[in-house]
Scaffold this motif. Structure first.
Motif, PDB file in Angstrom:
ATOM      1  N   GLU A 502     -17.506 132.033   1.550  1.00  0.00           N
ATOM      2  CA  GLU A 502     -17.196 130.614   1.721  1.00  0.00           C
ATOM      3  C   GLU A 502     -18.184 129.730   0.955  1.00  0.00           C
ATOM      4  N   THR A 503     -19.437 130.135   0.918  1.00  0.00           N
ATOM      5  CA  THR A 503     -20.453 129.376   0.179  1.00  0.00           C
ATOM      6  C   THR A 503     -20.146 129.397  -1.315  1.00  0.00           C
ATOM      7  N   GLU A 506     -17.051 127.300  -2.202  1.00  0.00           N
ATOM      8  CA  GLU A 506     -17.354 125.866  -2.181  1.00  0.00           C
ATOM      9  C   GLU A 506     -18.047 125.444  -3.479  1.00  0.00           C
ATOM     10  N   ASN A 509     -15.561 125.470  -6.417  1.00  0.00           N
ATOM     11  CA  ASN A 509     -14.650 124.326  -6.400  1.00  0.00           C
ATOM     12  C   ASN A 509     -15.280 123.058  -6.982  1.00  0.00           C
TER      13      ASN A 509
END
Length: 722
Positions: A502-503, A506, A509
């Protein structure tokens, strides 16, 4: 009746005529064997392929999954093209020790250089498994259901067919799904670099001469296969020993002459000889022009920097050659298809086939094939164009976008397979990226990005463009991306990929390079790929039925060979010149004299080493020259394609006479249509290889390994004794 005669002429061949073909080596008995003997071959079909005894197939491994090679000594010495070994030569090179510039020669086994990941795969045996693969298939099934069942059956065949523990089973389709063959393969994983001439010999003429005749290139390199103490495949180890082959090729010193028999054995990549005329029109008018335009732009930028900076020249040498190779091939292919009237000839064949369908009462089974081809190819054209632009821009030619696209795929892995799969793939990406950045230049890639994004925005159909591309400023976007994206540097990429899934996602993105790749990929996978793949599936089903119609309705004498599919094939012919245009005839053999005629001091394509000049002036050719001249290259009528690079050219007796490395420009259309008047393959004369090894490099340790023979002279001596 007139149409039937036309059909017979177009789909058959006169007895003993030589009209191309890439034949399965286990199926040569009969027509092929008779034709080869008529062309002058003195071997039998079993000399070429035999499961129970050593044969030519045992000396011809697939080199690193892309090229072909041949074993030329009883110590596993391997010969292939310089361009096939180019990446390995480059990987061992540096500014201080530039093997691309100066060449490399191992004077003993301990000097040979390992190449992690490089393989040599031998084909052990071939079996027809069509019945097993097509079990449970019926006409009521959809194309998707047929393919699913076929894949299940193939998996079962691969799993249950007998093999040794160190071998692998592979199943490949032939005749567009009308036949399936099992290949049992063993792959050696310790392949070491032994020798390579400098690029001024091995790549002489470079991109200017690529696909061109007359040619004067010493396109060869030498490797060695190593095995464990049991002579079986093994990962690299200092304890491994040179491989003892089942068979190796003796080398003829007698040379070649016009009309000599030639057999080329190897792993041709892919061909599409039986596409309908509408598909060939699409290649000529839509697909190839798009590919060529994109690579025109990328190559011009890379070439500019390579000529100005020696470091960039080393970094981009292999990449430039890869991009330029098919760029020039596609240009020649379009020219050849047009010149040979391939579309017109295929339309004649289609009219003749339609006549046969009607005559045999097969309208219900085959009557809609050609109209359906027309319908599907018309529908797929804009999708095919958008697909080519996406692949050529994102996947192949802009390095930042290619790496960003790999992280896009990484994101998909997380969404579809979870965190563990994400972490495994992330670690592999970080590791593989290290070698990428070794040969990366930010400024070169930035200019390529800018040029290709502008072409993308201008030429991709509007409905398939990302929203931000519709009023894009390519220069401004390039400045933003290459000033702020982490993909321009290995350390910043590693920082970008630090952390859990998830890090990382992020951070991705928020990266401007990733954003561009993601928008392009999302648009492609949402709007282009699904429809393209659905239409391709339908076209594949039609192509299978079209092939079935050709096989069923053609005369018994018809010469219908399976398309190339990276499996071992035999193609045979003869040494022959050709006429590319009115009042021009090309002789089939070139000499060292032609190298000197092209010589331009200091030019990166046409420079010549001083030692080669000295040998030429002294006419110091040793036993390899002929009538005071040093043969370099020759051409033949063998039907070859990509993957045949490095294939052995073998004489009538089974001896090595040359090394295949290219085709003539006017004949590159042979992937779609073989024209016997124009299609010629280009080979290095084996005597030039030996001359460079011996007289130029002084690698007599390697010459001593070889079995050198004189089949023509021995034949003459035998006649005199009688």
């Amino acid at each position: 009746m007139k149409l039937f005669r036309l059909f017979f002429i177009l789909l058959s061949f006169p007895l003993f005529a030589q009209q191309g073909g890439m034949w399965i080596p286990s199926l040569l008995e009969g027509m092929n064997a008779s034709e080869m003997k008529n062309l002058g071959m003195k071997m039998t079909a079993k000399d070429i392929y035999d499961v129970n005894n050593a044969s030519l197939k045992d000396a011809v491994p697939h080199f690193n999954g892309g090229c072909t090679s041949e074993v030329i000594s009883n110590q596993g010495l391997l010969l292939t093209n310089h361009h096939c070994g180019y990446s390995q030569i480059q990987s061992h090179s540096s500014l201080e020790n530039d093997y691309l510039e100066n060449g490399f020669w191992a004077m003993s086994l301990k000097d040979e250089l390992p190449n992690p990941g490089v393989t040599a795969s031998f084909m052990v045996r071939i079996e027809d498994v069509t019945e097993q693969v097509l079990e449970g298939i019926n006409e009521a099934m959809s194309e998707a259901d047929k393919q699913k069942k076929i894949e299940e059956n193939i998996a079962l065949v691969v799993q249950t067919s007998p093999k040794e523990a160190w071998q692998e089973n592979r199943v490949r389709t032939f005749y567009e799904g009308n036949q399936y063959m099992l290949f049992v393969v063993e792959t050696f994983k310790d392949v070491r670099l032994v020798g390579a001439p400098p690029s001024s010999i091995g790549k002489f003429g470079s991109d200017t001469d690529n696909w061109i005749w007359p040619r004067h290139t010493g396109d060869f390199s030498l490797f060695r296969i190593y095995a464990d103490k049991n002579n079986r495949p093994a990962e690299y180890s200092a304890d491994n020993v040179p491989y003892t082959p089942k068979h190796f090729l003796p080398i003829s010193l007698d040379g070649v002459a016009e009309n000599d028999f030639t057999l080329v054995f190897g792993y041709p990549g892919t061909t599409d000889e039986y596409l309908p005329s509408v598909a060939i029109e699409q290649v000529i008018n839509t697909v190839n022009p798009a590919r060529i335009a994109i690579r025109d732009a990328a190559l011009a930028i890379q070439d500019k920097y390579m000529r100005a900076d020696p470091q960039i020249k080393i970094q981009y040498a292999s990449k430039f050659a890869r991009i330029a190779n098919y760029w020039k091939k596609w240009k020649g292919e379009t020219l050849g298809l047009t010149k040979s009237n391939a579309v017109g000839i295929k339309k004649q064949q289609e009219r003749a086939l339609t006549e046969q369908i009607n005559k045999k009462g097969k309208q219900q089974q085959y009557g809609q094939l050609l109209p359906k081809f027309e319908e599907y190819y018309t529908e797929i054209e804009p999708y095919a164009l958008a697909r080519e632009y996406f692949l050529e821009t994102v996947v192949r030619n802009v390095e930042l976008l290619r790496l960003a696209f790999q992280t896009y795929q990484l994101k998909q892995v997380y969404e579809n397979r979870g965190a563990q799969s994400f972490m495994d793939r992330k670690n592999n990406l970080i590791e593989s990226a290290e070698s990428h950045y070794k040969d990366y230049n930010k400024q070169v890639d930035k200019e390529v990005f800018e040029a290709l994004i502008a072409l993308y925005a201008e030429n991709v159909p509007l409905q398939f463009l990302p929203a931000s591309f519709q009023n894009i400023n390519a220069t401004q976007l390039a400045n933003t991306v290459y000033s702020n994206s982490a993909f321009v540097d290995h350390n910043s990429l590693k920082i970008l990929l630090e952390g859990d899934a998830e890090t990382v996602i992020e951070k991705l993105n928020n990266d401007p390079g990733f954003k561009v790749a993601q928008e392009m990929a999302d648009t492609y996978f949402d709007k282009v790929a699904p429809k393209y793949e659905a239409l391709e599936l339908n076209i594949s089903g039609l192509q299978r039925d079209y092939m079935k119609a050709l096989l069923e309705l053609s005369p018994k004498e018809a010469r219908i060979f399976p398309n190339a599919n990276r499996t071992l094939r035999v193609t045979y012919g003869k040494v022959a010149g050709y006429s590319p245009a009115d009042a021009i005839y090309y002789e089939p053999v070139t000499h060292l004299e032609g190298v000197m005629q092209k010589y331009i001091p200091g030019d990166y394509e046409f420079d010549v080493p001083q030692k080669l000049i000295d040998l030429y002036k002294a006419k110091d050719y040793g036993p390899y020259g002929e009538n005071g001249k040093m043969p370099v290259n020759f051409i033949g009528t063998n039907h070859t394609t990509g993957g045949n690079s490095g294939s052995p050219a073998i004489d009538a007796h089974g001896n090595l006479i040359g090394l295949n490395f290219d085709r003539v420009w006017e004949g590159t259309m042979s992937d779609y249509y073989y024209d016997p008047a124009l299609s010629r393959n280009i080979m290095v004369d084996i005597r030039y290889v030996l001359f460079i090894m011996d007289k130029y490099a002084g690698a007599t340790n390697l010459i001593d390994e070889l079995k050198l023979v004189h089949p023509k002279k021995d034949k003459k001596s035998s006649k005199k004794k009688k």
